[in-house]
Design an enzyme around this catalytic site. Structure first.
Site, PDB file in Angstrom:
ATOM      1  N   LYS A  21       0.805  -1.275   0.096  1.00  0.00           N
ATOM      2  CA  LYS A  21      -0.088  -0.190  -0.219  1.00  0.00           C
ATOM      3  C   LYS A  21       0.803   1.250   0.061  1.00  0.00           C
ATOM      4  O   LYS A  21       0.766   2.057  -0.777  1.00  0.00           O
ATOM      5  CB  LYS A  21      -1.050   0.002   1.232  1.00  0.00           C
ATOM      6  N   ASN A  22       1.868   1.198   0.820  1.00  0.00           N
ATOM      7  CA  ASN A  22       2.705   2.485   0.946  1.00  0.00           C
ATOM      8  C   ASN A  22       3.767   2.613   0.072  1.00  0.00           C
ATOM      9  O   ASN A  22       4.571   3.611  -0.077  1.00  0.00           O
ATOM     10  CB  ASN A  22       3.362   2.553   2.423  1.00  0.00           C
ATOM     11  N   CYS A 115      -4.960  12.235  11.912  1.00  0.00           N
ATOM     12  CA  CYS A 115      -5.727  10.895  12.248  1.00  0.00           C
ATOM     13  C   CYS A 115      -5.582  10.458  13.678  1.00  0.00           C
ATOM     14  O   CYS A 115      -5.112  11.217  14.590  1.00  0.00           O
ATOM     15  CB  CYS A 115      -5.295  10.061  11.100  1.00  0.00           C
ATOM     16  N   ARG A 120       0.072  14.567  12.783  1.00  0.00           N
ATOM     17  CA  ARG A 120       0.609  14.375  11.151  1.00  0.00           C
ATOM     18  C   ARG A 120       0.656  15.670  10.402  1.00  0.00           C
ATOM     19  O   ARG A 120       0.124  15.750   9.351  1.00  0.00           O
ATOM     20  CB  ARG A 120      -0.040  13.160  10.523  1.00  0.00           C
ATOM     21  N   ASP A 304       4.629   0.712  12.289  1.00  0.00           N
ATOM     22  CA  ASP A 304       3.341   0.123  11.812  1.00  0.00           C
ATOM     23  C   ASP A 304       2.944  -1.274  12.254  1.00  0.00           C
ATOM     24  O   ASP A 304       2.028  -1.889  12.350  1.00  0.00           O
ATOM     25  CB  ASP A 304       3.154   0.303  10.428  1.00  0.00           C
ATOM     26  N   ARG A 396      -8.719  -0.418   4.947  1.00  0.00           N
ATOM     27  CA  ARG A 396      -7.847   0.395   4.287  1.00  0.00           C
ATOM     28  C   ARG A 396      -6.366  -0.279   3.884  1.00  0.00           C
ATOM     29  O   ARG A 396      -5.668   0.420   2.965  1.00  0.00           O
ATOM     30  CB  ARG A 396      -7.760   1.551   5.127  1.00  0.00           C
TER      31      ARG A 396
END
Ligand code: EPZ
Length: 417
Positions: A21-22, A115, A120, A304, A396
């Site tokens: 994803k990243n 978030c 952030r 993460d 997500r």
């Protein structure tokens, strides 16, 4: 939407990791720099990827999915403000700042919202863009950036921010002269972005080290078939799940060095695994030992995977201290894990975890993406049933998570609430 897990489970078999994803998100943003058609392969079907495609569509860059690849055509691209709604839905939308400024000399986006894991800000992104010659105005809720031309500069990041490194690499590709980014982030996703941009005709070197050099070029042409790297955070999640609940689990399509910090910690905790090319075989555990963890930018222990390792430590023998140095509010899983019988308490930027024999199922709420995945792992090893609400957070960042764990023999079902 909720997940219902009947535990405890023993996992057995093979699980395949999807594309990162990243890595995909910055690469899709980078396609805005490219003339013609870009094809990105190995793209996971995730909500965040769909939101980024929404941002591209909003800018009239057509994106179409074909199996696991996305084709982006920027022929009709026109400058548009990225709406507040799109920015709110995904913070990574701010990654269009660099490409749109480089291509059009002007861009307006709404302030990316914080978030659940922290405020952030993007001050490091903006500081670097100013050094490249952009004029940045921040109004309430909006950021306006303009630059008749961008000129190569020496930029030193106060913090090795992943997003700032990516935005500045992309902003610098057409700048006249050479840009040097010092104290750059070294994550594997930065290397993948460099490889994508160089295949499109950019001249970038040093990604993966703390100094990245970008020589300006005139234009880029979309690569036809860049396959993104496997998702090291999804892969690490499955390795932890296997260490917690595995008989014998083989995690496939993973680059072992990308999860090096996790493997080192699991080895320290007494977990046995074998590295087999692009797969990791995790063997049934004796009783894992408590270990201390301190999250750091890559190649340190990844923030993460911090929530996932907390679950592992709730049933390890002894007391562990886990310190989160990257985000200021990333222990939302602690409260939910306590409700499942974990002995875990937050003390400032750390959590203290005392191993217990067994967790027990409860009705819990996923507070954010990785904390949600942590609750899935906790449910897998808990006695009785666990119900997890707000599964949208998990969707997500994880493609078909329950199907993948069903494939390993877990009793896990998605229930539309
Ligand atoms: C990327 O976020 C990842 N997201 C995050 O993954 C990951 O946790 C993070 O890097 C750290 O590895 C994507 O790649 C889409 P940062 P990013 O800029 O770029 C502060 C997930 O679960 N900071 O390295 O936003 C910031 O507040 C997500 O997949 C500033 O202060 O991370 C944070 O405390 C979550 N000013 C720290 O740096 C800035 O201008 C790290 O942020 C930029 C960042």
């Amino acid at each position: 939407m909720r997940l219902v897990i009947k535990g405890p489970n023993r996992l057995q078999g093979r699980v395949e990791v999807s594309g990162s994803k990243n890595a995909v998100l910055p690469i899709l943003a980078a396609s805005l720099l490219c003339d013609g058609t870009t094809v990105v392969e190995g793209v996971p079907r995730l909500k965040d990827v769909a939101v980024m495609c929404g941002v591209l569509q909003h800018l009239s860059a057509k994106s179409t999915w074909k199996k696991d690849s996305i084709q982006v055509d920027t022929a009709q691209i026109r400058l548009e403000e990225v709406s507040e709604d799109l920015m709110r839905r995904m913070r990574a939308s701010c990654l269009v700042l660099g490409p749109l400024l480089a291509r059009f000399g002007r861009v307006r986006i709404s302030q990316p919202g914080g978030c659940n894991i922290g405020s952030r800000p993007i001050d490091l992104h903006l500081k670097g863009l100013r050094l490249l010659g952009a004029e940045i105005k921040e109004r309430s809720g909006y950021i306006m950036a303009e630059a008749r031309k961008l000129t190569g500069a020496e930029i030193h990041l106060d913090f090795p921010s992943v997003g700032a490194t990516e935005n500045l690499m992309m902003a610098a590709v057409f700048a006249s002269g050479t840009t040097v980014i010092g104290n750059a982030a070294k994550e594997p996703e930065i290397v993948d972005l460099q490889n994508f941009l160089n295949r499109a005709g950019a001249k970038i070197r040093g990604a993966g080290t703390q100094t990245i050099r970008i020589d300006g070029v005139k234009s880029l042409h979309g690569p036809m078939g860049h396959r993104v790297i496997p998702d090291r955070i999804e892969g690490g999640t499955h390795v932890v799940a296997a260490a917690l609940a595995g008989e014998e689990v083989i995690v496939e399509n993973i680059i072992p060095e990308h999860v090096g910090p996790l493997l080192a910690k699991l080895r320290e905790a007494g977990v046995a695994f074998a590295i087999e090319g692009d797969a990791i075989r995790v063997l049934r555990q004796a009783e894992p030992k408590a270990v201390d963890i301190r999250t750091m930018p890559y190649p340190g222990f990844p923030t993460d995977l911090q929530p996932l390792m907390c679950v592992f430590l709730t049933v390890a023998k002894g007391t562990s201290v886990v310190t989160e140095t990257v985000f200021e509010n990333r222990f939302k899983h602690a409260g939910e894990l306590s409700r499942m019988g974990a002995d875990i308490r937050v003390e400032g930027r750390s959590v203290i975890i005392r191993g217990v024999r067994q967790l027990s199922g409860a009705h819990v709420v996923a507070p954010d993406l990785r904390a949600g995945a942590a609750l899935v792992l906790a449910g897998l090893i808990s006695e009785n049933s666990t119900v997890i609400e707000n599964v949208e957070h998990i969707d997500r960042g994880y493609e078909d998570l329950e199907r993948k764990y069903q494939g390993l023999g877990a009793l896990i079902e998605r229930v539309v609430s």
